[in-house]
Design an enzyme around this catalytic site. Sequence first.
Site, PDB file in Angstrom:
ATOM      1  N   TYR A 109      33.197  41.099  22.572  1.00  0.00           N
ATOM      2  CA  TYR A 109      33.776  39.756  22.410  1.00  0.00           C
ATOM      3  C   TYR A 109      35.193  39.740  22.958  1.00  0.00           C
ATOM      4  O   TYR A 109      36.016  40.601  22.614  1.00  0.00           O
ATOM      5  CB  TYR A 109      33.768  39.362  20.939  1.00  0.00           C
ATOM      6  CG  TYR A 109      33.948  37.881  20.710  1.00  0.00           C
ATOM      7  CD1 TYR A 109      32.843  37.029  20.680  1.00  0.00           C
ATOM      8  CD2 TYR A 109      35.205  37.322  20.519  1.00  0.00           C
ATOM      9  CE1 TYR A 109      32.993  35.676  20.466  1.00  0.00           C
ATOM     10  CE2 TYR A 109      35.360  35.964  20.302  1.00  0.00           C
ATOM     11  CZ  TYR A 109      34.252  35.136  20.272  1.00  0.00           C
ATOM     12  OH  TYR A 109      34.401  33.788  20.058  1.00  0.00           O
ATOM     13  N   TYR A 157      33.605  29.940  27.707  1.00  0.00           N
ATOM     14  CA  TYR A 157      33.730  30.163  26.266  1.00  0.00           C
ATOM     15  C   TYR A 157      32.625  29.415  25.559  1.00  0.00           C
ATOM     16  O   TYR A 157      32.777  28.283  25.160  1.00  0.00           O
ATOM     17  CB  TYR A 157      35.095  29.713  25.764  1.00  0.00           C
ATOM     18  CG  TYR A 157      35.321  30.086  24.311  1.00  0.00           C
ATOM     19  CD1 TYR A 157      35.469  31.417  23.935  1.00  0.00           C
ATOM     20  CD2 TYR A 157      35.344  29.128  23.309  1.00  0.00           C
ATOM     21  CE1 TYR A 157      35.651  31.773  22.614  1.00  0.00           C
ATOM     22  CE2 TYR A 157      35.526  29.473  21.982  1.00  0.00           C
ATOM     23  CZ  TYR A 157      35.680  30.789  21.641  1.00  0.00           C
ATOM     24  OH  TYR A 157      35.858  31.150  20.329  1.00  0.00           O
TER      25      TYR A 157
END
Lengths: 389, 330
Positions: A293, A343
Amino acid sequence: MPTTIHNEAAVAGIGQTAYSKKSGVSELSLATEAVRKAIDDAGLRPSDVDGLVTYTMDSSDEVEVARTVGIGDMTFWSKVNYGGGAAVGLVAHAAMAVATGMAKNVVVYRALNGRSGQRMGQGVSGQIISSDLIHWSWYMPFGLLTPASWIALQAKLYMEKYGATSEHLAHIAITQRMHAQNNPNAAMRGKPMTMDDYMNARMICEPLRLFDCCQEDDGGCALLITSAERAKDMKQKPAVIRAVTQASFEGQEQMTSFYREDLAALPEMELAAKIIYEQSGLGAKDIDAACLYDAFTPEILMQLEAFGFCGKGEAKDFVTADSLTLGGALPNNTHGGLLSEAYLHGVNNLAEGVRLIRGTSCNQPEGVDHVLVTSGVGVPTGAVIFGQV
Amino acid sequence: MNENDKKAFETQLRTFVGRPIGPPMTGRDPVNEPMIRQWCDAMGETHPAYLDAKAAKGTIHGEIKAPPTMLQAWVMEGWEMHEGYDEPKNEQHRLHKFLADHGYTGVLGTNTEENYTRYLRLGEQVTAETVIAEISDEKATGRGIGYFITTRTSFVNEKGEDIGSMSFRVLRYKPPAEAASAGGGAGKDGKSAAVAAKPTRIKPPMGQDNAWWWEKVAKENVLPIQRCTGCGKLRHPPRPMCDACGSQKWDSIAASGRGTIHTFTVIHYPQFPGYDYPIVSIIVDLEEGERMASTLVECKPEQVAIGMPVELLIHTDEDGFKIPFFRPAK
């Protein structure tokens, strides 16, 4: 009845919309497009799906998605909390459901107009007094209003403690930008980045400069999860879930776990690592590629250490050795990640993890047997290992 | 300003009306394709008549023309117009500086109206002449008291042919804080003109688990730390149960106010109304052993360091809200 999730479930379909800065359509439209594509990708019909999982932050409710897509009866649905920390949790919930027979085929999704609609980092505020809102009250009045500001506090300490510098962060950003050049869906395709570009970008929250921060996008992304057995007979090469867990560590807060002994580490990620390595019988040396991440570059450094790819404080040297590139020890975010693809709150990193197992990444390394994907950093989180059948 | 000063001010202000802002201004470049292309890119304009020479051949003009709404772009001054009014270069600058010097420091573009006589063609050279057309009476607005200034611009080509015109209106106003300190808070009608309150920091939402803490800060000028009355363990941020002994009973102590910086960041962006940027945001190790998030003041950002000793300072906002900040220890 299985006593462990190990090898019980698999990702059989992935679907995504175009990622853009202005979708011009509703979030429900993005969600349903991604869900439908994941179902098609698996070679199933909407009526084969009997479960849905999404984020608590997602605006498209399960039944609205079901009605729109034509999914009929459902026996399982759930929502996972904590922003980007939810990503792997979606897979965990779906895997549990299919492993126990609560549902046969579960689609997990996340869709957001994250640039043209409600953006992240616009500050937290609200009227309903919840425990979460009271939690934010200890930060909002002091101007700690954005994910960048919360992560910067931890990054500053980490960098000071281990001597990591902006150059180390730049390596991560530049590598992922390089990967994005081969990805037709990447926001930053056609915009390669030099060290000067990185250094000359404006400061956001010291030590984070602009390109230490991820994209903001509109889009949807979904995965179809079914039992490992059924996945074998479906259209795509399955990405088997070797191990998956959610992880919250003692003293955990949502983005503001400032009260633990060592702020230069991610104990929730260490917990996740311990569990998924135990479940799978694998270790860091068995992981061939990763999608860690990457809302902010320093998160990569701390995760490399938490998952044992290098020792504490050694991640800076690991990244400067080009370890995260295609030819490196751990090709990471081969699609560009949240920093350079889009994103999508981490679900796009899960989709790339599946592609790496299928062998269809836009930057496919050779011989990928196991891929590690993690969800949000600084929040209650999770990790998954995908493997071959 | 007393009444006489105000009269003198108003008289001088009126002398600006009707003045050209300066000599006519000719664009730096003639109408050209690259500027048209860049403008279209920036605006999201995709019409082939502006962008595609082949497609433009088929139009009645037979070649690429400029989008009419680009009119003003041909004579814009470029970056230097943003340099402020400290050294006024023309009458418009002088007018704005005159108002700013009298406390009307706020400026807000309100509306613009443009008329286009015809399309501009490649190679035409645009010249603009701008006149200060109107200055309104002093008005009370949502932003504060101020004057609406209207300028009118006429655009001609190198042959003096009319191309179009524009009227542009801005509000020059006293932000309420300045209005109060300058003693000019009352509008002509005597009503308070300081309508819009200055934005303030986001206040903590108050619930049963935290309101007492903020009230203690406000009333007692202390930094409270919650204490379990079962086992004595301190805890921050406050929560309704002791995680060590399970007791739901608690009181609080006042922190000594001494601590050291555990970590920090300097926040530059994004900037929210009600906060002073850059913010030096800190996590403090309090002497009592607890940790808290706060803000460091009275310290330059480049002088902050991990491990730096700090001391408590109860800060009071303009609206009276009290919040515990820290400053470098004396």
